[in-house]
Write a protein that holds these residues in place. Structure first.
Motif: not given
Length: 391
Positions: A53-57, A286-288, A359-360, A367-368
């Motif tokens: 959760a932190v890494a996504a932000r 976009a977010a995972l 693409a996003a 990144r993940l």
């Protein structure tokens, strides 16, 4: 003539998410503390969720930086609190969370364990208190230790109880985990560094600094205000569900927040005056997000960000969300980590996603994967889509 109440659309709510929850690239934070502050707390039932959760932000995700905040500076505190759920919250918010939610949870946990110990082992409150003192003394002597090491120092922790007696799944566990869990819920001890990687669910134990005592009513009003700042507009049911309070306590707390009433598609809601204006047009994002991420777990009513047809694939039977893929404030699919470390995604939107979104999402998957490195995460619960994607 009275003014009509403000109608806040689902589109406006989704537009706020990218900036308020630090998910749009331009809104990403520099520190784990800033992420926890923006979201009030990070779900920590599954230890990997905190990191993901932190890494996504974060602009530059870093495992050592989060470990610094959790275990060195201790600016983030792990607590059993709202809805009897484990959260990681900012240290300055911990006294508010303790008085408004954790204190009642801890009292229930203590009563339940004391009853089991009395009925099954025949030990009274004096035994309970003496065992607690022995645990604290062992931690003072040894510093950060495992549960097994504590049990060696305090043999009373090796006492066994019976669970589900007479059933095919009857078990006779030691009281170690439950006993230490009660002490942690009361803020007397806390979880230290994990055993193994950052995704491990086994922790060492350390002594804890006590939280300042706050009046419960004041703390509930403060938590409700902070919740609306992070998740508002929200319905009374949203606040009641997220906090785990009674309806009476929820209404009392909301009345002290300074919030005004407005309307959502699903009915009346509460919104802070500063949030009445429509948000600016957000940049595409976009977010995972991981299972139990605080954004999708922030509201009881979820139809404004996830289609009802997708819930069976993304949620378990108790309403917990698995790994989700987001595009501009909506859940549009799911993701999973395979055994070789590959991050795979699957859209759920009929007709597929536009090229810009694909693409996003692919960029976020890369990144993940880089953040995971060699670490593999075993989900604590499985959702249908995650299970299929993981292969």
């Amino acid at each position: 003539m009275t003014n009509a109440r403000r109608k806040i659309t689902a589109e406006e709510r989704r537009a706020r998410l990218g900036a308020r929850h630090l998910l749009a690239p331009a809104a990403r934070a520099n520190t784990p503390e800033a992420v926890a502050e923006a979201l009030l707390g990070l779900h920590a039932t599954d230890p990997a969720t905190v990191y993901l959760a932190v890494a996504a932000r974060l602009k530059d995700p870093s495992v050592p930086d989060l470990e610094r905040a959790l275990y060195e500076d201790r600016t983030l505190v792990r607590m059993l609190c709202m809805r009897r759920t484990m959260f990681v919250v900012p240290r300055e918010l911990a006294p508010v969370v303790d008085a408004s939610a954790a204190r009642a949870v801890a009292a229930r946990e203590r009563r339940n364990l004391a009853k089991v110990i009395q009925e099954q082992l025949g030990f009274d409150g004096r035994w309970f208190a003496a065992t607690e003192d022995a645990v604290l003394a062992a931690l003072r002597r040894r510093g950060e230790v495992t549960a097994a090491q504590l049990a060696d120092d305090v043999p009373e922790l090796k006492s066994q109880i019976v669970q589900s007696e007479g059933k095919p799944y009857e078990a006779r566990p030691r009281i170690t985990s439950r006993f230490l869990g009660v002490m942690a819920a009361e803020g007397r001890i806390r979880r230290g560094r994990p055993l193994g990687t950052w995704a491990s669910s086994q922790f060492r134990w350390i002594s804890a600094e006590p939280h300042p005592e706050l009046p419960a009513d004041e703390a509930k009003a403060e938590l409700a205000t902070r919740y609306l700042a992070a998740f508002g507009p929200a319905t009374t049911e949203d606040v009641k569900w997220w906090t785990g309070w009674t309806l009476t306590d929820t209404r009392k707390a909301l009345a002290r927040t300074g919030a005004v009433e407005a309307d959502l598609d699903e009915g009346p809601c509460h919104v802070l005056p500063a949030h009445l204006e429509a948000p600016a047009e957000p940049e595409p994002w976009a977010a995972l997000l991981p299972a139990l991420d605080p954004t999708p777990m922030g509201w009881r009513g979820r139809d404004w960000y996830v289609d009802a047809d997708h819930k069976a694939e993304l949620f378990d039977t108790t309403g917990n969300i698995g790994p989700s893929v987001w595009w501009n404030g909506r859940v549009v699919g799911g993701w999973a980590q395979r055994a070789d470390g590959e991050i795979v995604t699957a859209p759920l939107v009929k007709g597929g996603l536009p090229r810009e979104a694909r693409a996003a999402i692919d960029a976020e998957a890369e990144r993940l994967a880089a953040f995971f490195g060699d670490v593999r995460v075993k989900p604590s619960f499985r959702t249908p889509l995650e299970r299929r994607l993981a292969g």
